[in-house]
Design a protein around this motif. Structure first.
Motif: not given
Length: 99
Positions: A1-8, A80-84
């Motif tokens: 599992m994974a998260i990717s962030k792309q700020y516009l 891989e969440a930022d926190r819980y």
């Protein structure tokens, strides 16, 4: 599992891509504060040929969201969440996404 962030730069949103490895699963969705915890067509992740499920949501930045994956009806946290954060309604911890 994974998260990717792309700020516009042109809009006050972040494109968040969720990837879930669930070879045996039939349906995977991402639910949370951003969609009233509804597993529907808009929150469904698409199954790829490699067995992963993937989807991208545009979410307003400078916000924090609680979320989970729904994998064949079972709620699962993102490792891989930022926190819980503890959620009394759910009686469990939810993954948190900080944008």
């Amino acid at each position: 599992m994974a998260i990717s962030k792309q700020y516009l730069k042109t809009k006050p949103v972040c494109k968040v891509t969720f990837t879930v490895s669930a070879d045996e699963a039939k349906k995977v969705a991402v639910v949370g504060d951003f969609n009233n915890w509804k597993a529907n067509k808009a929150s469904a992740l698409k199954k790829l040929k490699n067995g992963n499920f993937k989807g991208t949501l545009e979410l307003p930045k400078e916000n924090t969201y609680e979320f989970k994956y729904v994998i064949d009806g079972n709620y699962v946290n993102e490792p891989e969440a930022d926190r819980y954060q503890w959620n009394d309604f759910a009686g469990a911890e939810n993954a948190v996404l900080e944008l």
